[in-house]
Design an enzyme around this catalytic site. Structure first.
Site, PDB file in Angstrom:
ATOM      1  N   ILE A  40       0.856  -1.183   0.000  1.00 56.91           N
ATOM      2  CA  ILE A  40       0.000   0.000   0.000  1.00 56.91           C
ATOM      3  C   ILE A  40       0.896   1.238   0.000  1.00 56.91           C
ATOM      4  O   ILE A  40       1.655   1.456   0.946  1.00 56.91           O
ATOM      5  CB  ILE A  40      -0.915   0.024   1.235  1.00 56.91           C
ATOM      6  CG1 ILE A  40      -1.779  -1.242   1.268  1.00 56.91           C
ATOM      7  CG2 ILE A  40      -1.787   1.271   1.242  1.00 56.91           C
ATOM      8  CD1 ILE A  40      -2.549  -1.405   2.558  1.00 56.91           C
ATOM      9  N   GLY A  41       0.820   2.056  -1.030  1.00 61.02           N
ATOM     10  CA  GLY A  41       1.659   3.249  -1.133  1.00 61.02           C
ATOM     11  C   GLY A  41       0.902   4.501  -0.753  1.00 61.02           C
ATOM     12  O   GLY A  41       0.557   5.314  -1.632  1.00 61.02           O
ATOM     13  N   SER A  43       1.158   6.337   3.041  1.00 62.61           N
ATOM     14  CA  SER A  43       1.818   7.199   4.018  1.00 62.61           C
ATOM     15  C   SER A  43       3.170   7.707   3.521  1.00 62.61           C
ATOM     16  O   SER A  43       3.855   7.049   2.743  1.00 62.61           O
ATOM     17  CB  SER A  43       2.017   6.441   5.334  1.00 62.61           C
ATOM     18  OG  SER A  43       0.782   6.003   5.847  1.00 62.61           O
ATOM     19  N   GLU A 161      -9.636  -1.980   4.228  1.00 63.86           N
ATOM     20  CA  GLU A 161      -8.564  -2.176   5.200  1.00 63.86           C
ATOM     21  C   GLU A 161      -9.053  -1.996   6.632  1.00 63.86           C
ATOM     22  O   GLU A 161      -8.696  -2.757   7.525  1.00 63.86           O
ATOM     23  CB  GLU A 161      -7.429  -1.193   4.915  1.00 63.86           C
ATOM     24  CG  GLU A 161      -6.286  -1.288   5.906  1.00 63.86           C
ATOM     25  CD  GLU A 161      -5.127  -0.366   5.573  1.00 63.86           C
ATOM     26  OE1 GLU A 161      -4.144  -0.374   6.319  1.00 63.86           O
ATOM     27  OE2 GLU A 161      -5.213   0.356   4.559  1.00 63.86           O
TER      28      GLU A 161
END
Length: 289
Positions: A40-41, A43, A161
């Site tokens: 997951i890109g 933060s 999520e």
């Protein structure tokens, strides 16, 4: 296995819902077969929980986009094949409108210009990573959804999520492992009964959010509620179980699991959005802020 659930949980559903036909044919069968793992890109190092302030840019170039910047908290990225990255493709028109100008891309983690640096956590594992993008090229065909709609797409993706079973079951293996050893303790029946009842309630809440997502809704508030309540549950469980332990009857492996869970559980209310951010989402949708 931990590197694969992100593809099953949210990357696959996002591609199924918003991907091109070419992207669906390319990625979905390989996610289902376990051949592709996704990171997951979202933060970034200097953004804290203010995701919309991200600064990693995708600049339009002939045939695609050139990415420069950094991401962090990318769980298992060093084991993953692709990530779905939220990137700035246009300047925000106003500081109050920083959610605009963002887009999502499928990024091959083996691309030239990507550096993945694992970060040791409290228990000595390389679970998280910092990723640096240095003129990384991504072709036009790997834009996910619509350019500029990245914030809305990522918000919908986060519902998968935040309300998934791992948001309330992370500590449950400790409870199941300890059951035989704590059953003889006087306080065990009531305490264990309450823990199992809460797990059952959270499961029903999680299933309700899954049903809303299946119907095409975007249950941001409901997902935030599941994660907030679930985090309270799974963070409290190691200490609750510890109070029931009788060291003379508890196997060393169960005590070791309890020790590790106590340390790891501190991160549960950070991943997927901090408790403060979640409660802000809930308050806003209830008209309280």
């Amino acid at each position: 296995m931990g590197a694969h659930w992100i593809g099953d949980r949210q990357s696959g559903p996002l591609i199924l819902r918003l991907g091109t036909e070419e992207q669906r044919r390319e990625f979905l069968p390989r996610i289902v077969s376990g051949d592709l793992a996704f990171a997951i890109g979202l933060s970034e190092p200097d953004s804290g929980s203010d995701l919309a302030s991200l600064r990693t840019k995708a600049e339009k170039v002939p045939g695609g986009w050139k990415i420069n910047g950094r991401k962090v908290w990318t769980t298992n990225a060093h084991r993953c094949d692709f990530m779905i990255a939220l990137l700035r493709t246009a300047p925000a028109p106003d500081p109050k409108l920083k959610h605009q100008g963002l887009s999502q891309f499928l990024v091959d983690c083996r691309s030239s210009g990507i550096t993945i640096r694992p970060i040791l956590d409290l228990v000595g594992e390389e679970g998280f990573n910092e990723i640096t993008f240095d003129d990384v090229f991504v072709p036009d065909s790997l834009l996910v959804g619509t350019e500029g709609d990245g914030w809305e797409q990522a918000t919908a993706e986060l519902a998968f999520e935040r309300a998934g079973p791992e948001r309330y079951l992370s500590s449950l293996p400790l409870l199941t492992a300890a059951l035989d050893d704590v059953a003889a303790e006087p306080a065990a029946p009531e305490t264990v009964g309450r823990l199992l009842a809460r797990a059952g309630t959270l499961r029903q809440m999680s299933l309700a959010v899954a049903g809303m997502l299946q119907d095409g809704k975007t249950p941001a508030r409901e997902a935030a509620l599941v994660k907030d309540v679930g985090n309270d549950y799974e963070q409290a469980l190691p200490e609750t179980i510890r109070k029931l332990f009788n060291p003379a009857r508890t196997p060393p492996e169960v005590q070791e699991m309890q020790r590790i869970m106590t340390m790891v559980a501190r991160s549960y209310s950070l991943r997927g959005g901090t408790r403060e951010i979640l409660r802000g989402i809930i308050a806003r949708q209830l008209g309280l802020r």
